[in-house]
Design a protein around this motif. Structure first.
Motif, mmCIF file in Angstrom:
data_model
loop_
_atom_site.group_PDB
_atom_site.id
_atom_site.type_symbol
_atom_site.label_atom_id
_atom_site.label_comp_id
_atom_site.label_asym_id
_atom_site.label_seq_id
_atom_site.Cartn_x
_atom_site.Cartn_y
_atom_site.Cartn_z
ATOM 1 N N GLU A 217 0.826 -1.206 0.000
ATOM 2 C CA GLU A 217 0.000 0.000 0.000
ATOM 3 C C GLU A 217 0.864 1.261 0.000
ATOM 4 O OE1 GLU A 217 -3.130 2.697 0.047
ATOM 5 O OE2 GLU A 217 -2.954 0.605 -0.630
ATOM 6 N N ALA A 218 1.971 1.261 0.740
ATOM 7 C CA ALA A 218 2.867 2.426 0.733
ATOM 8 C C ALA A 218 3.458 2.638 -0.654
ATOM 9 C CB ALA A 218 3.970 2.246 1.773
ATOM 10 N N VAL A 219 3.834 1.543 -1.285
ATOM 11 C CA VAL A 219 4.395 1.638 -2.639
ATOM 12 C C VAL A 219 3.349 2.131 -3.628
ATOM 13 C CG1 VAL A 219 5.297 0.244 -4.549
ATOM 14 C CG2 VAL A 219 6.194 -0.076 -2.229
ATOM 15 N N ARG A 220 2.109 1.671 -3.463
ATOM 16 C CA ARG A 220 1.038 2.146 -4.354
ATOM 17 C C ARG A 220 0.892 3.662 -4.251
ATOM 18 N NH1 ARG A 220 -3.620 4.228 -4.330
ATOM 19 N NH2 ARG A 220 -3.776 4.205 -2.055
ATOM 20 N N VAL A 232 11.926 -1.218 -8.193
ATOM 21 C CA VAL A 232 11.166 -2.467 -8.133
ATOM 22 C C VAL A 232 11.257 -2.973 -6.695
ATOM 23 C CG1 VAL A 232 11.166 -4.906 -8.811
ATOM 24 C CG2 VAL A 232 11.415 -3.116 -10.543
ATOM 25 N N ILE A 233 10.137 -3.453 -6.175
ATOM 26 C CA ILE A 233 10.100 -3.950 -4.801
ATOM 27 C C ILE A 233 10.136 -5.468 -4.837
ATOM 28 C CG2 ILE A 233 8.663 -4.167 -2.725
ATOM 29 C CD1 ILE A 233 8.721 -1.080 -5.024
ATOM 30 N N ILE A 234 11.089 -6.047 -4.112
ATOM 31 C CA ILE A 234 11.247 -7.495 -4.028
ATOM 32 C C ILE A 234 10.755 -7.970 -2.666
ATOM 33 C CG2 ILE A 234 12.910 -9.405 -3.966
ATOM 34 C CD1 ILE A 234 12.557 -8.266 -6.748
ATOM 35 N N LEU A 235 9.740 -8.829 -2.666
ATOM 36 C CA LEU A 235 9.273 -9.479 -1.449
ATOM 37 C C LEU A 235 9.874 -10.876 -1.433
ATOM 38 C CD1 LEU A 235 5.486 -8.456 -1.439
ATOM 39 C CD2 LEU A 235 7.443 -7.234 -0.465
ATOM 40 N N GLY A 257 -2.253 -2.104 -9.414
ATOM 41 C CA GLY A 257 -1.568 -1.802 -10.668
ATOM 42 C C GLY A 257 -0.061 -1.901 -10.574
ATOM 43 N N LEU A 258 0.417 -2.774 -9.666
ATOM 44 C CA LEU A 258 1.853 -2.871 -9.406
ATOM 45 C C LEU A 258 2.455 -4.175 -9.927
ATOM 46 C CD1 LEU A 258 1.884 -1.473 -5.751
ATOM 47 C CD2 LEU A 258 2.703 -0.300 -7.823
ATOM 48 N N THR A 259 1.733 -4.882 -10.775
ATOM 49 C CA THR A 259 2.281 -6.110 -11.342
ATOM 50 C C THR A 259 3.590 -5.793 -12.079
ATOM 51 O OG1 THR A 259 0.056 -7.029 -11.598
ATOM 52 C CG2 THR A 259 1.838 -8.033 -12.901
ATOM 53 N N GLY A 260 4.630 -6.499 -11.724
ATOM 54 C CA GLY A 260 5.948 -6.228 -12.300
ATOM 55 C C GLY A 260 6.764 -5.253 -11.477
#
Length: 402
Positions: A217-220, A232-235, A257-260
């Motif tokens: 959510e923060a990244v969104r 790019v965020i790696i989990l 909308g964060l696919t990729g």
């Protein structure tokens, strides 16, 4: 030395991944370095080869069971192992096997040590009773001052029974200079990202209290505000059977909308390379971390870290309103606070190269000074010496200097 060679038996459910499991292997190495014999009762796992490499001996055992009848039977079986293998001390690192270890220790009369690795929820009397085994040993190792406070308050444990020993980081392994460029290239290839793409890393098993949903959510928000750049965020982390939570995170990523842009990559074994390639590491736990080794590993790699301000991370990360920018080694944010996390990420991404380098140097020096693997080994062997008087610390000190 052979006549008095101490045999230490550690018990842990599995040797897969996590701070308790890694500590088991590291202390097994210290025991061997101190001239002792290091036995481990466990169902095995990823770290079994590492245990063998450092000279430890794995004895496959159903240590993960939570069945009360089996736990009791395990206690009697461990007592037989103690007598057969001439075990001097048993060290339990998890609650269910600790009950078996307690039974065995009382039957054989050998010293019993526990390490309190987790914060452990205590909802109801039965859960509190179940957890209490970790405070029934001769000496209790707490992996942070936060954890020690929990033990003292919950069980009225006297201070003379408690020893605070922080998780140690192997500075030689977690050293930016020791990570070959090929390791970073290989990892980025596995993640499907190019060599120049900025990486934000959250390394934690997929469970709701680790806060992956808060990170997404923060990244969104940052992406919507065009403050994320090309990052790019790696989990990184296994779901360990929590497939529903993994699927919920994937749905959240798609809906945002964060696919990729946010990628779930599973377990990462080469954490030094993962941190070496990252601009930022995040510890977003919404429940208290008893220690939180990712925060120290990131700092010793010179990687800026954001952690939540509950549990033990405030002991390991210098951040927050009371720390000047010239002293900070990272950021501390309230748990579950999406706005605060987003702002900290934006600040981290906005650091100049010089400011990032200076923070990284401070962070590495801080961890080496306060959270070294050598200190963890020495202090743990000292606990064994308190109960056995075998001079393990002296022998280990001579070995480590040679």
């Amino acid at each position: 030395m052979a006549a008095t060679r101490p045999t230490i038996l550690q018990i842990i459910p599995e040797l897969d991944t996590g701070g308790a499991e890694l500590s088991t292997v590291e202390i097994a190495q210290a025991i061997v370095e101190a001239g002792g014999r290091a036995l481990v009762l466990s169902q095995g796992g990823r770290l079994a080869e590492d245990l063998a490499r450092v000279g430890g001996e794995l004895m496959l055992f159903p240590a993960a069971t939570k069945n009360p009848v089996r736990i009791a039977r395990n206690g009697y079986e461990i007592a037989r192992i103690i007598k057969r293998e001439n075990v001097d001390l048993i060290h339990a690192r998890s609650r269910a096997p600790a009950w078996s270890a307690l039974i065995a220790a009382r039957r054989t009369g050998i010293p019993f040590v526990t390490t309190y690795h987790g914060a452990y929820g205590e909802k109801g009397r039965l859960k509190k009773l179940y957890n209490s085994v970790m405070a029934r040993s001769d000496l209790i190792i707490a992996n942070s001052h936060y954890t020690a406070g929990l033990v003292a308050s919950r069980y009225r444990t006297p201070s003379e029974k408690l020893r605070v020993i922080h998780r140690g980081v192997e500075a030689a392994r977690f050293d930016p200079a020791a990570v070959a460029p090929e390791r970073v290239t290989e990892l980025r290839k596995a993640w499907g990202i190019g060599p120049d793409v900025p990486v934000i890393l959250q390394a934690a098993r997929l469970t709701s209290w680790k806060g992956q949903d808060v990170v997404i959510e923060a990244v969104r928000r940052l992406a919507d505000e065009e403050r994320l750049g090309d990052a790019v965020i790696i989990l990184a982390g296994d779901h360990q059977g929590r497939a529903a939570y993994r699927d919920a995170l994937q749905a959240q990523i798609a809906a945002a909308g964060l696919t990729g842009r946010v990628r779930m990559v599973g377990h990462v074994s080469d954490m030094p390379a993962a941190l070496a390639t990252s601009l930022l590491a995040i510890v977003a736990s919404v429940e208290p971390e008893a220690f939180g080794r990712t925060a120290t590993e990131a700092q010793v790699m010179g990687c800026p870290v954001i952690a939540t301000s509950i549990g033990a991370p405030p002991e390991t990360v210098k951040g927050g309103p009371d720390v000047s920018p010239g002293q900070a080694t990272g950021w501390l944010v309230p748990p579950g606070d999406v706005s605060a996390l987003a702002q900290a990420i934006a600040e981290a991404l906005g650091l100049s190269p010089d400011a990032r380098r200076e923070m990284g140097e401070r962070a590495r020096a801080h961890v080496i000074a306060s959270f070294s693997l050598k200190a963890m080994k020495r202090l743990t062997l000292a606990v064994y010496d308190e109960l056995l008087n075998k001079g393990m610390v002296d022998t280990w000190s001579e070995t480590s200097r040679s």
